[in-house]
Design a protein around this motif. Structure first.
Motif, PDB file in Angstrom:
ATOM      1  N   LYS A   1      10.878   4.108  -2.733  1.00 55.76           N
ATOM      2  CA  LYS A   1      10.746   4.540  -4.129  1.00 55.76           C
ATOM      3  C   LYS A   1      12.067   5.200  -4.537  1.00 55.76           C
ATOM      4  O   LYS A   1      12.735   5.818  -3.702  1.00 55.76           O
ATOM      5  CB  LYS A   1       9.596   5.534  -4.275  1.00 55.76           C
ATOM      6  N   PRO A   2      12.495   5.105  -5.800  1.00 54.13           N
ATOM      7  CA  PRO A   2      11.872   4.400  -6.934  1.00 54.13           C
ATOM      8  C   PRO A   2      11.969   2.876  -6.765  1.00 54.13           C
ATOM      9  O   PRO A   2      12.802   2.383  -6.027  1.00 54.13           O
ATOM     10  CB  PRO A   2      12.672   4.881  -8.133  1.00 54.13           C
TER      11      PRO A   2
ATOM     12  N   GLN B   1       8.876   7.073   0.553  1.00 52.89           N
ATOM     13  CA  GLN B   1       9.956   7.772  -0.128  1.00 52.89           C
ATOM     14  C   GLN B   1      11.294   7.294   0.425  1.00 52.89           C
ATOM     15  O   GLN B   1      11.405   6.926   1.602  1.00 52.89           O
ATOM     16  CB  GLN B   1       9.822   9.283   0.091  1.00 52.89           C
ATOM     17  N   ALA B   2      12.309   7.274  -0.389  1.00 59.79           N
ATOM     18  CA  ALA B   2      13.651   6.859   0.048  1.00 59.79           C
ATOM     19  C   ALA B   2      14.110   7.728   1.202  1.00 59.79           C
ATOM     20  O   ALA B   2      13.921   8.947   1.199  1.00 59.79           O
ATOM     21  CB  ALA B   2      14.634   6.940  -1.109  1.00 59.79           C
ATOM     22  N   ASN B   3      14.727   7.068   2.215  1.00 61.59           N
ATOM     23  CA  ASN B   3      15.305   7.748   3.385  1.00 61.59           C
ATOM     24  C   ASN B   3      14.262   8.521   4.193  1.00 61.59           C
ATOM     25  O   ASN B   3      14.580   9.515   4.830  1.00 61.59           O
ATOM     26  CB  ASN B   3      16.436   8.706   2.953  1.00 61.59           C
TER      27      ASN B   3
ATOM     28  N   GLU C   1      10.822   9.190   9.099  1.00 65.58           N
ATOM     29  CA  GLU C   1       9.612   9.620   9.794  1.00 65.58           C
ATOM     30  C   GLU C   1       8.397   8.839   9.299  1.00 65.58           C
ATOM     31  O   GLU C   1       7.564   8.383  10.084  1.00 65.58           O
ATOM     32  CB  GLU C   1       9.405  11.115   9.577  1.00 65.58           C
ATOM     33  N   GLU C   2       8.287   8.680   7.967  1.00 66.83           N
ATOM     34  CA  GLU C   2       7.178   7.921   7.394  1.00 66.83           C
ATOM     35  C   GLU C   2       7.214   6.465   7.848  1.00 66.83           C
ATOM     36  O   GLU C   2       6.196   5.863   8.189  1.00 66.83           O
ATOM     37  CB  GLU C   2       7.213   7.976   5.861  1.00 66.83           C
ATOM     38  N   GLU C   3       8.420   5.869   7.856  1.00 71.57           N
ATOM     39  CA  GLU C   3       8.551   4.466   8.238  1.00 71.57           C
ATOM     40  C   GLU C   3       8.168   4.252   9.698  1.00 71.57           C
ATOM     41  O   GLU C   3       7.465   3.294  10.047  1.00 71.57           O
ATOM     42  CB  GLU C   3       9.979   3.978   7.988  1.00 71.57           C
TER      43      GLU C   3
ATOM     44  N   THR D   1       0.816  -1.220   0.000  1.00 74.14           N
ATOM     45  CA  THR D   1       0.000   0.000   0.000  1.00 74.14           C
ATOM     46  C   THR D   1       0.847   1.266   0.000  1.00 74.14           C
ATOM     47  O   THR D   1       1.924   1.318   0.606  1.00 74.14           O
ATOM     48  CB  THR D   1      -0.955   0.031   1.220  1.00 74.14           C
ATOM     49  N   ASP D   2       0.318   2.271  -0.697  1.00 73.04           N
ATOM     50  CA  ASP D   2       0.902   3.611  -0.648  1.00 73.04           C
ATOM     51  C   ASP D   2       0.369   4.308   0.616  1.00 73.04           C
ATOM     52  O   ASP D   2      -0.573   3.853   1.250  1.00 73.04           O
ATOM     53  CB  ASP D   2       0.474   4.385  -1.903  1.00 73.04           C
ATOM     54  N   ILE D   3       1.004   5.438   0.969  1.00 74.63           N
ATOM     55  CA  ILE D   3       0.575   6.192   2.155  1.00 74.63           C
ATOM     56  C   ILE D   3      -0.454   7.253   1.784  1.00 74.63           C
ATOM     57  O   ILE D   3      -1.531   7.340   2.386  1.00 74.63           O
ATOM     58  CB  ILE D   3       1.777   6.844   2.858  1.00 74.63           C
ATOM     59  N   TYR D   4      -0.127   8.048   0.812  1.00 72.32           N
ATOM     60  CA  TYR D   4      -0.949   9.224   0.506  1.00 72.32           C
ATOM     61  C   TYR D   4      -1.914   8.892  -0.632  1.00 72.32           C
ATOM     62  O   TYR D   4      -1.520   8.717  -1.790  1.00 72.32           O
ATOM     63  CB  TYR D   4      -0.047  10.407   0.139  1.00 72.32           C
ATOM     64  N   MET D   5      -3.205   8.816  -0.269  1.00 69.88           N
ATOM     65  CA  MET D   5      -4.257   8.461  -1.220  1.00 69.88           C
ATOM     66  C   MET D   5      -5.522   9.213  -0.835  1.00 69.88           C
ATOM     67  O   MET D   5      -5.705   9.582   0.335  1.00 69.88           O
ATOM     68  CB  MET D   5      -4.536   6.945  -1.182  1.00 69.88           C
ATOM     69  N   PRO D   6      -6.429   9.416  -1.788  1.00 75.98           N
ATOM     70  CA  PRO D   6      -7.713  10.074  -1.461  1.00 75.98           C
ATOM     71  C   PRO D   6      -8.655   9.112  -0.740  1.00 75.98           C
ATOM     72  O   PRO D   6      -8.406   7.913  -0.678  1.00 75.98           O
ATOM     73  CB  PRO D   6      -8.251  10.441  -2.844  1.00 75.98           C
TER      74      PRO D   6
END
Length: 857
Positions: free
Chosen positions: A107-108, A86-88, A91-93, A54-59
């Motif tokens: 990504k990529p 996103q690479a590095n 915070e998201e992880e 899954t992606d994080i940012y979606m509508p």
């Protein structure tokens, strides 16, 4: 091999297509454009998905929201999730981890890394499948009882302020539903009910499958009230043909174990079983008092057995026409040191529920055998004694082996012990009970069906059951059945019906002269009750026996024994030929004519192992004879029974095909004497075959334990194939058996040996080989045990169980064992057994009572 499926959640079409192209090489791809769309798919198809990407940012619903919703659902939370970041982006992880993600893809995208990450994560999930199996019930997908208990305990320890309730659900007469509609329909019903429960409760509620047809629910008390209203509103329309009952326990005492809390909900649910207009009940103080008493009985039941608080009484049984004592029924009474005399209706149902009834029944059986042995020693009349056998004895224990051991120890013929099995047992477990009854009768035991008329009264059952006596329930006799004209006609009809089937009738609970005379007029055979004698203790019954003439009592005893003739099955519609067969063979066999497949199927359900011969008309229009003969010859119970094919006239190609499968054939136009001679010859050869098999069995088995002897061991070992290896080999030795024989007698020693046989049989599979290798030594070949850890565990488990079984019959004894793993048939040599034997004696010297492993590599 079926490819696994991966769900990709990505709103960017380019990224979605790129990932699909990469993953599609090794996996099936399912696509979703946002978290909500993915959730909707998963709620109906979660079993199809092995992993979520899954992606994080979606509508509509982003990745974090999706993870939160996933975590709330017990089933969906088991699916591993990889988040695309996103690479590095530390915070998201970190944030994704907090929301329940299992891994990350930067990504990529790099195709090889993506495929490896997905494969590793799926393999990790499948490696932990054993945990998931323990966690989830295979049929419904709900929690297992054990995992439910663990989860409830955790929640109660963490959430001290919220009030919770436990609900037990029960399907009324679920066993009957299974019998009528099949076990498959029963499984479908359980799935439907589990789904219905999940629809009615909030997501944070725990639901488990507690037993075959019971579910338990752990729910917030505020939600329980809502669930109760929903259930009452929908229960009548929820399903056809079933009624669901609920028992509710509001958790007011958190110091109780979860098991005790569930017991209270179960007790409440049980209290309304059979009450047609009550569907929900709360646990209250009255039920609490009942539970406390049951707990006390449960806690003291084993000590009571050790202290001999259970007393066997004997209620005399009389021949109605001759007024002669012909036997008695053994009844159990509990003289509790704290509560005094406890009625059987209070402790027998409890013991049936917790399984202790098996131990109690065995205690009664041994007391009865011992009493009969004493009578024989004192040269007193040896009259049959009836003993109640619980259906649990038949369903969950090796009853036949235990009875055979008692026959051997006390030297009492089985015909003097009548086994009473309730009518309800036949209703609830017909196939198992009928098969068990057949085996018991082969050993010479007499079978009585107890409590007839106690709520079932199905006369059609007689055509299914191989019984010797029918016991009319005391309430069936006491109530209006003896005073009301219609009812008395019913009693008379039942007695006549039983007599036509060759079954003797015993009436229980006879208290008045009028009841006695009415039964006498109806030609009832035997009766018992206060009109004759109340139940007598052993001493009083012994004194009664001293007053009767032994020869007269033996005469009545002979009258009590009924030999059941085997069947000669004639499949045809020719009454003239049937009359010939009946006239020729009815002194030895029950000749039965069946003329259509419905009659044949009904008969084969229950009597296929009592046939002496089949005589089949090969050209009968109403029956496909070829299929029928094939059915007989492929049936495990019937294929050995001789089959005579009858033809009406000249041979035809069809006749030739059918006759190829028969054991012999005869044209019906020949002399009747030809048929009589051929049938007698077929049956004689069949009996020789059966006798040979019995001799072969006896030659291969030990007399005391029923286990293989050395001859049987070698036969079984020689049949082992390379696929059976590796396997474990054990030698067990009973510690200090000589001391037991010298100090307590060989009968006690034999009982210890039988205890070991019982314990070992609990832990072995059908394909395993177990043998009484010597006086107190046993050899076990366990085909399912492949490594040293499992081998040691099995050896010690058998040893521990043996100590427990021996202690139940007041024998303080243990066993030691040595074991090893054998990797090929070539290694199964005398040298290897000698090494295992040394290992055994090493265990006896250093670790008596335990198992020692020999590394034979």
């Amino acid at each position: 091999m079926k490819r696994k499926s991966v769900l990709i959640i990505e709103d960017n079409e380019l990224n979605l297509e790129m990932l699909s192209l990469i993953i599609d090489k090794d996996f099936n791809v399912v696509k979703a454009h946002n978290g909500l769309e993915a959730l909707n798919y998963l709620r109906t198809s979660f079993n199809d998905i092995s992993l979520i990407l899954t992606d994080i940012y979606m509508p509509i619903m982003n990745g974090y929201e999706f993870l939160d919703n996933l975590k709330k659902d017990p089933q969906l939370s088991l699916i591993p999730v990889i988040v695309m970041t996103q690479a590095n982006s530390d915070e998201e992880e970190l944030l994704a981890l907090k929301h329940g993600a299992n891994d990350f893809l930067p990504k990529p995208y790099k195709p090889q890394i993506i495929l490896h990450r997905i494969s590793n994560m799926i393999n990790l999930r499948e490696t932990s499948s054993l945990i998931n199996i323990i966690k989830r019930d295979n049929l419904t997908g709900l929690y297992t009882k054990e995992y439910f208990y663990s989860k409830v305990e955790d929640i109660l320890n963490q959430d001290l302020d919220t009030e919770y309730s436990i609900i037990c659900t029960n399907i009324e007469k679920f066993k009957v539903f299974n019998e009528v509609f099949s076990a498959k329909k029963g499984d479908e019903l359980l799935k439907e009910l589990s789904e219905a429960i999940l629809k009615l409760i909030p997501q944070d509620t725990l639901v488990a499958r507690f037993s075959a047809d019971r579910f338990i629910i752990f729910i917030k008390s505020e939600h329980e009230k809502i669930y109760r209203k929903k259930f009452l509103a929908t229960s009548n329309d929820m399903f056809d043909n079933i009624v669901v009952k609920l028992g509710v326990y509001k958790i007011t005492q958190r110091n109780l174990s979860v098991n005790q809390m569930v017991d209270r909900a179960v007790l409440a649910c049980n209290s309304i079983s059979g009450i047609f207009d009550t569907f929900i009940v709360d646990y209250d103080e009255k039920l609490k008092d009942k539970l406390l008493k049951e707990n006390y009985l449960y806690e003291t039941m084993e000590d009571a057995l050790t202290d001999k608080e259970y007393k066997v009484f004997y209620q005399p049984k009389y021949d109605i026409k001759r007024n002669v004592l012909v036997g008695s029924e053994a009844l159990i009474r509990w003289h509790n040191k704290e509560l005094g005399i406890i009625p059987p209706n209070e402790f027998i149902p409890l013991f049936e529920a917790n399984g202790f009834i098996v131990e109690l029944d065995r205690y009664v059986l041994e007391e009865v055998f011992s009493f009969l042995h004493d009578l024989d020693e004192k040269n007193l009349p040896l009259l049959p004694i009836s003993v109640n056998i619980s259906r649990i004895d038949i369903l969950k224990s090796d009853l036949l082996n235990y009875l055979k051991s008692l026959v051997q120890i006390y030297k009492i013929h089985p015909k003097f012990v009548h086994l009473e099995i309730t009518e309800s047992a036949y209703i609830e477990n017909p196939k198992i009970i009928l098969n068990a009854v057949d085996e018991l009768k082969k050993q010479g035991f007499i079978i009585e069906m107890d409590d007839f008329g106690n709520g079932y009264s199905s006369l059609s059952m007689f055509s299914q059951m191989n019984i010797d006596y029918l016991k009319l329930d005391m309430n069936f006799i006491r109530n209006e059945l003896i005073t009301d004209d219609n009812s008395t006609n019913l009693v008379s009809f039942i007695i006549d019906f039983a007599h036509k089937k060759g079954i003797k009738v015993v009436a229980e609970g006879i208290e008045t002269y009028k009841q006695f005379k009415t039964l006498e007029e109806f030609n009832c055979d035997y009766a018992q009750g206060y009109f004759f004698y109340k139940p007598l203790n052993e001493e009083d019954y012994l004194n009664l026996l001293k007053t009767i003439d032994k020869n007269a009592s033996n005469l009545s005893n002979n009258d009590l024994q009924r030999e059941v003739k085997p069947y000669l099955i004639y499949i045809d519609n020719d009454n003239k030929y049937y009359n010939f067969l009946n006239d020729s063979f009815n002194n030895v066999y029950q000749v039965k004519m069946l003329s259509n497949m419905q009659e044949i199927d009904e008969f084969f359900k229950h009597f296929d192992n009592q046939c002496a011969c089949f005589a089949i008309n090969s050209s009968l229009d109403s029956i496909n004879t070829s299929e029928l003969i094939s059915k007989i010859k492929t049936n495990k119970k019937m294929f050995k029974v001789p089959l005579l094919a009858l033809i009406d006239g000249p041979f035809s190609p069809i006749n030739s095909m059918i006759l190829d499968d028969a054991d012999d054939f005869l044209c019906k136009q020949h002399l009747y004497k030809d048929a009589e001679r051929k049938i007698k010859k077929l049956i004689k050869n069949y009996q020789k075959t059966i006798q040979f098999e019995e001799y072969a069995y006896e030659a291969d088995h030990d007399y005391v334990t029923g286990l293989l002897n050395r001859r049987g061991l070698h036969r079984r070992v020689n049949k082992l194939k390379p696929i059976n290896f590796p396997l474990a080999i054990y030698l067990f030795d009973i510690d200090n058996l000589k001391f037991i024989n010298d100090n307590f007698g060989h009968e006690k020693g034999d009982l210890a040996i039988c205890c070991f046989s019982k314990s070992a049989n609990k832990y072995i599979n059908d394909n395993d080989i177990i043998c009484r290798y010597g006086g107190d030594e046993f050899l076990l070949v366990s085909l399912s045990t492949k490594n040293s850890n499992d081998a040691l565990a099995l050896g010690n488990s058998i040893g521990e169980d043996f100590k427990k079984e021996a202690s139940k019959v007041n024998i303080d004894v243990s066993c030691s064992s040595g074991c090893t793993i054998c990797y090929s048939k070539n290694e199964m040599t005398k040298q290897l057994l000698d090494e295992v034997d040394k290992c055994l004696y090493k265990a006896k010297k250093n670790q008596k009572g335990y198992c020692t492993f020999l590394d034979a590599k």
